[in-house]
Every structure is written in C-alpha cells, then in structure tokens.
Write a protein that holds these residues in place. Structure first.
Motif, PDB file in Angstrom:
ATOM      1  N   ALA A 146      -4.658   7.511   4.665  1.00 14.64           N
ATOM      2  CA  ALA A 146      -3.741   7.209   5.956  1.00 14.64           C
ATOM      3  C   ALA A 146      -3.136   8.229   6.362  1.00 14.64           C
ATOM      4  N   SER A 147      -2.914   8.546   7.763  1.00 14.25           N
ATOM      5  CA  SER A 147      -2.147   9.626   8.258  1.00 14.25           C
ATOM      6  C   SER A 147      -1.095   9.172   9.227  1.00 14.25           C
ATOM      7  N   CYS A 148      -0.202   9.700   9.602  1.00 13.28           N
ATOM      8  CA  CYS A 148       0.866   9.398  10.330  1.00 13.28           C
ATOM      9  C   CYS A 148       1.759  10.442  10.813  1.00 13.28           C
ATOM     10  N   ALA A 149       2.515  10.271  11.843  1.00 15.19           N
ATOM     11  CA  ALA A 149       3.636  11.380  12.193  1.00 15.19           C
ATOM     12  C   ALA A 149       4.551  11.531  11.168  1.00 15.19           C
ATOM     13  N   ARG A 150       4.976  12.893  11.098  1.00 14.49           N
ATOM     14  CA  ARG A 150       6.122  13.269   9.932  1.00 14.49           C
ATOM     15  C   ARG A 150       6.945  12.668   9.932  1.00 14.49           C
ATOM     16  N   TRP A 151       7.678  11.994  10.829  1.00 13.73           N
ATOM     17  CA  TRP A 151       8.889  11.133  10.648  1.00 13.73           C
ATOM     18  C   TRP A 151       8.524   9.905  10.019  1.00 13.73           C
ATOM     19  N   LEU A 152       7.298   9.355  10.166  1.00  8.13           N
ATOM     20  CA  LEU A 152       7.055   8.072   9.305  1.00  8.13           C
ATOM     21  C   LEU A 152       6.444   8.298   8.192  1.00  8.13           C
ATOM     22  N   VAL A 153       6.209   9.518   7.501  1.00 10.46           N
ATOM     23  CA  VAL A 153       5.537   9.524   6.288  1.00 10.46           C
ATOM     24  C   VAL A 153       6.563   9.181   5.209  1.00 10.46           C
ATOM     25  N   GLU A 154       7.787   9.342   5.122  1.00  8.78           N
ATOM     26  CA  GLU A 154       8.628   8.874   4.146  1.00  8.78           C
ATOM     27  C   GLU A 154       8.802   7.231   4.202  1.00  8.78           C
ATOM     28  N   SER A 155       8.661   6.529   5.039  1.00  7.47           N
ATOM     29  CA  SER A 155       8.579   5.012   5.229  1.00  7.47           C
ATOM     30  C   SER A 155       7.410   4.631   4.704  1.00  7.47           C
ATOM     31  N   HIS A 156       6.424   5.223   5.093  1.00  9.08           N
ATOM     32  CA  HIS A 156       4.889   4.870   4.783  1.00  9.08           C
ATOM     33  C   HIS A 156       4.922   4.942   3.303  1.00  9.08           C
ATOM     34  N   VAL A 157       5.126   5.930   2.678  1.00  7.67           N
ATOM     35  CA  VAL A 157       5.153   6.123   1.262  1.00  7.67           C
ATOM     36  C   VAL A 157       6.167   5.279   0.455  1.00  7.67           C
ATOM     37  N   ARG A 158       7.477   4.821   0.960  1.00  8.04           N
ATOM     38  CA  ARG A 158       8.150   3.925   0.457  1.00  8.04           C
ATOM     39  C   ARG A 158       7.855   2.559   0.411  1.00  8.04           C
ATOM     40  N   GLU A 159       6.952   2.149   1.602  1.00 12.71           N
ATOM     41  CA  GLU A 159       6.872   0.685   1.738  1.00 12.71           C
ATOM     42  C   GLU A 159       5.293   0.251   1.806  1.00 12.71           C
ATOM     43  N   ASP A 160       4.445   1.082   2.209  1.00  8.30           N
ATOM     44  CA  ASP A 160       3.100   0.722   2.594  1.00  8.30           C
ATOM     45  C   ASP A 160       2.029   1.163   1.761  1.00  8.30           C
ATOM     46  N   CYS A 161       2.219   2.608   1.214  1.00  9.80           N
ATOM     47  CA  CYS A 161       1.174   3.248   0.584  1.00  9.80           C
ATOM     48  C   CYS A 161       0.807   2.751  -0.797  1.00  9.80           C
ATOM     49  N   GLU A 162      -0.453   2.244  -0.842  1.00 12.67           N
ATOM     50  CA  GLU A 162      -1.119   1.402  -1.859  1.00 12.67           C
ATOM     51  C   GLU A 162      -1.097   2.346  -3.051  1.00 12.67           C
ATOM     52  N   TYR A 163      -0.934   3.728  -2.951  1.00 11.51           N
ATOM     53  CA  TYR A 163      -0.872   4.647  -4.074  1.00 11.51           C
ATOM     54  C   TYR A 163       0.306   5.114  -4.476  1.00 11.51           C
ATOM     55  N   ALA A 164       1.314   4.767  -3.878  1.00  8.80           N
ATOM     56  CA  ALA A 164       2.438   5.101  -4.485  1.00  8.80           C
ATOM     57  C   ALA A 164       2.944   4.392  -5.488  1.00  8.80           C
ATOM     58  N   SER A 165       3.868   5.305  -6.470  1.00  5.52           N
ATOM     59  CA  SER A 165       4.074   4.964  -7.445  1.00  5.52           C
ATOM     60  C   SER A 165       5.535   3.899  -7.440  1.00  5.52           C
ATOM     61  N   VAL A 166       5.313   2.513  -7.861  1.00  7.89           N
ATOM     62  CA  VAL A 166       6.521   1.508  -8.023  1.00  7.89           C
ATOM     63  C   VAL A 166       6.911   1.013  -9.371  1.00  7.89           C
ATOM     64  N   LYS A 167       7.945   0.260  -9.520  1.00 10.07           N
ATOM     65  CA  LYS A 167       8.325  -0.252 -10.907  1.00 10.07           C
ATOM     66  C   LYS A 167       7.398  -1.397 -10.919  1.00 10.07           C
ATOM     67  N   CYS A 168       7.107  -1.610 -12.379  1.00 14.49           N
ATOM     68  CA  CYS A 168       6.283  -2.573 -12.868  1.00 14.49           C
ATOM     69  C   CYS A 168       6.788  -3.927 -12.598  1.00 14.49           C
ATOM     70  N   ALA A 169       6.000  -5.002 -12.338  1.00 11.50           N
ATOM     71  CA  ALA A 169       6.261  -6.214 -11.846  1.00 11.50           C
ATOM     72  C   ALA A 169       7.107  -7.088 -13.058  1.00 11.50           C
ATOM     73  N   LYS A 170       6.473  -6.674 -14.168  1.00 14.15           N
ATOM     74  CA  LYS A 170       7.061  -7.350 -15.389  1.00 14.15           C
ATOM     75  C   LYS A 170       8.658  -7.227 -15.603  1.00 14.15           C
ATOM     76  N   GLU A 171       9.090  -8.507 -16.030  1.00 13.15           N
ATOM     77  CA  GLU A 171      10.766  -8.254 -16.252  1.00 13.15           C
ATOM     78  C   GLU A 171      10.938  -7.512 -17.623  1.00 13.15           C
ATOM     79  N   GLY A 172      11.821  -6.571 -17.340  1.00 15.98           N
ATOM     80  CA  GLY A 172      12.096  -5.771 -18.669  1.00 15.98           C
ATOM     81  C   GLY A 172      11.210  -4.649 -18.803  1.00 15.98           C
ATOM     82  N   CYS A 173      10.393  -4.198 -18.246  1.00 12.18           N
ATOM     83  CA  CYS A 173       9.503  -3.229 -18.251  1.00 12.18           C
ATOM     84  C   CYS A 173       9.954  -2.203 -17.188  1.00 12.18           C
ATOM     85  N   ASP A 174      10.395  -0.815 -17.688  1.00  9.50           N
ATOM     86  CA  ASP A 174      10.567   0.183 -16.595  1.00  9.50           C
ATOM     87  C   ASP A 174       9.473   1.141 -16.388  1.00  9.50           C
ATOM     88  N   GLY A 175       8.060   0.756 -16.785  1.00  6.31           N
ATOM     89  CA  GLY A 175       7.125   1.681 -16.454  1.00  6.31           C
ATOM     90  C   GLY A 175       6.821   1.650 -14.723  1.00  6.31           C
TER      91      GLY A 175
END
Length: 410
Positions: A104-133
């Motif tokens: 993906a590519s976007c304007a620079r002012w949108l890149v933070e929101s893209h990584v925070r909400e839309d990027c499929e390859y961004a690191s997020v917290k595991c969905a399992k309860e109690g897991c901090d990975g």
C-alpha cells in the motif's frame, strides 16, 4: 469473546524520517539540516525553513542560523505557513511494513492511521485472552501462535510461532546440503556449508571486476593466475583514495551550499503564457529563450561562485598576513622586553657600585676621626675640658659609628 477487528489497533510507531517516497521530493521541501522532507516545518526570522526538532537541536549548540550564520534564538522561530506543511504532508509514501509484504501507498499524513488501523502486516496484540504476544493483523483471527508445543523429534518445548525455525535447528533432524547433496545434522550444516568444496563461489577479486566463478575446491588454481588478484593491493589503495576524495567533495559541497544562497529557477509568467497561447508560432522562440535564460542563470551562478571563491581566497590571505604581522610583533615585543631588562640590570649595577663607593668613603672618614681623636696631645690646663670634650666627642664618635654600622648593615 474475542475483541473486534476495529478495536485491535496497532501499537507500532511510525518513523517519518525512515519513510520511502514514491517520487523525489522537491529541494524546496527538504530540511537544510537533515536533508529529508520537512517534519513539523518552522520558519526563522531570516525566512529559512527547517524541521522543528532539527532547528531546536541546532540552536542548543549554536545561536546562529545554519544557512546564513546570522544570529538566531529560539524566540525567532515560528511555525511555517500552513501551505508548506500541506505540501509536505501530501507527499505519497510507501507503507513502512513493505518488507513484510504490504504494497500500500498513501499520503504521508495518512500513513500513521494506515499502520494503526488498516495495514495487514502491522503488529497487533494476540486475540487470545491473557496472551500478551504480538502477531500480524492478518493472523490475529486465527489460533494463538504463542502457545508452547512439544517438538516431536527432540521432545523440547517451543512456541508455535518458532516451530518452523526450530525445525531448521533441531539437533535430532538432519538436512541436505544444497551443494554436495549430503545429509548433515542441523547443528553441523551451517559449518559444512561455509566450507563445502562443491559450492560455486566467486573469485576473491570479484569486487574489482573479475567475473570468474567455480567450485570452492577449484578456485585456488584460478587465484594463483588471476591478474585482478595480483592487482588487488593497488586497486584497494585506489578505492580507499576515491572514498576519501568523495568525502572531501561532500564536505566542500556542503560548504558551497552554505556560501551560495539558493535561488529560485525562472518560471514563465502569466504574460508569457498569454502571448504563447495567442501566437503559437512563437513557441520555438519561447523554448529557445527559456534555454538561453537557463544558460544565463547557470553562468550567473558560476560567476557568483567564482566571486565568492575569490573573496574567500582574499580573506584567507589577509588572515595569513595578519598572523605573520602578529608573530612579528610578538618577536619585537620579546626583544624590547629583553633589552629593557638588560638596561635595568646595568642601572642597578651602577647604583650598587655608587653605594659601595659611598660606604667606603664613610668608613675612611670615620677611621680618620678615630685616629685624630686618639693622637691629639692632652694639656693639664685643658684636662677637664678635654675629658668633657672627650666624653662628648666620644659620644658623638659612638653615635657616628653606630650610624656607620647601620649603613654597613644596609
């Protein structure tokens, strides 16, 4: 219940300075200090634009403008016009997770929101309860990969996410060398591949132009006859000199950028556009005039650079001349100080000699008075007066001798 996709925002931070841009940014949008597109642009009193963090760090070290060296303080820095910030923030950039697979590519002012909400390859917290990975967003809906499982070969505990890499290093498994096709235990495979005689390797002088490749067992025979290998010390010396010259050229270019202020390129005015639209036959003449104007601008910049260089050489010669004069004055002052000291020493020697002469004369006078007092005949008629006078003279002589002793002590 697992949290929804929208509620699992990425905590990955975005470094705006490390972003890659789809197009080359204009030189007018680059910070003169970090040479990157402006981030939170600010403007100085002398109308130069910098990144807010760059100019703040520069003013902490030196209270002068990095471009024209004019006096500058933190109070002289104000936010840049909003148009500059909009131009920089609208630059198209690539996703910072492109190495993981995001295209993906976007304007620079949108890149933070893209990584925070839309990027499929961004690191997020595991969905399992109690897991901090942390996992990639595209794998967050699956099973937890941070659970420990037992290796079926070495019976050791390993996480699911590390199972594939563990299988490449498991001591109970063996792998085949891709060069000689022999099987080795995983811990021994890396050491064997570093010395495998069947591996195709390049000549040791490949960085200097030799394109020969062969098996590792046969490369030694080529090395003994390769001309590039024989010339490697000379070529390496030239490469080091070229690298040194490039660094010097870069430093000189930076100094020249500071000496020569940037000038805007000539742009066609509205009257020129109107004239071209009304008279299409003059297009070729307009192009030639633009080319001539560009050449004139280039020659003008060259003349201006030569003028600055000549002034710089003149200033340097003046500084050298002043240094020579200062050294000459220092030598003259030292010689004058030495001569003055010698003169003072001569005068002190003369004063000491005069004092010694006076002391000797005084001793001589005192000795004559003592001899005259002891050798004069004493009459009976003047006995009393002689005694009284003798006592008085004796006291006077005693006092004069005391003063003479004081003079001698001095």
């Amino acid at each position: 219940m697992a949290p929804s996709r929208s509620s699992r925002n990425s905590l990955q931070s975005v470094d705006l300075r490390a972003l890659d841009y789809l197009t080359v940014p204009s030189a007018n949008l680059l910070c003169p200090i970090c040479h990157s597109p402006l981030i939170t642009p600010v403007q100085t009193r002398c109308l130069h634009t910098f990144c807010s963090a760059c100019i703040s760090l520069s003013l902490d070290r030196s209270l002068s403008c990095p471009v024209d060296r004019k006096p500058l303080s933190h109070d002289d820095v104000t936010p840049a016009p909003i148009m500059i910030a909009n131009l920089v923030n609208d630059l198209p950039v690539l996703c910072p997770n492109r190495e993981r697979g995001c295209t993906a590519s976007c304007a620079r002012w949108l890149v933070e929101s893209h990584v925070r909400e839309d990027c499929e390859y961004a690191s997020v917290k595991c969905a399992k309860e109690g897991c901090d990975g942390m996992v990639e967003r595209r794998e967050a809906e699956g099973e937890c990969v941070h659970e420990e499982v037992q290796c079926e070969y070495c019976e050791g505990s390993v996480k699911k996410v590390d199972l594939e890499s563990h299988n490449r290093e498991c001591p109970k498994l063996s792998s085949e060398c891709p060069h000689c096709l022999q099987a080795f235990a995983n811990p021994e495979l890396a050491a064997h591949m570093a010395e495998c005689p069947e591996e195709i390797v390049e000549c040791s002088a490949s960085c200097y132009g030799c394109s020969y490749t062969s098996r590792r067992s046969d490369i030694e025979s080529h090395t003994s006859t390769c001309h590039f290998v024989a010339l490697s010390p000379v070529l390496q010396l030239h490469a080091e000199r070229i690298a040194t010259l490039e660094l010097e050229n870069k430093a000189i270019r930076q100094k020249l950028d500071l000496l020569v202020p940037p000038r805007p390129l000539p742009t066609p005015t509205s009257s020129t556009v109107t004239t071209t639209a009304s008279n299409p036959m003059s297009a070729s003449s307009q192009v030639s005039s633009t080319t001539t104007a560009g050449r004139d601008m280039t020659s003008e910049m060259q003349d201006y650079t030569f003028h600055l260089y000549s002034e710089y050489e003149q200033l340097r010669s003046d500084v050298e001349r002043l240094n020579a004069q200062i050294r000459e004055l220092d030598v003259k002052q030292d010689m004058a100080r030495i001569n003055e000291g010698l003169r003072y020493n001569d005068e002190m020697t003369g004063v000491r000699a005069a004092i010694n002469g006076l002391r000797m004369q005084l001793h001589w006078l005192l000795a004559n008075r003592r001899e005259a007092g002891t050798s004069s005949p004493a009459t009976s008629g003047n006995a009393g007066r002689a005694v009284a006078g003798g006592s008085a003279n004796g006291g006077e002589i005693r006092r004069m001798s005391d003063s003479a002793r004081q003079v001698v002590k001095l």
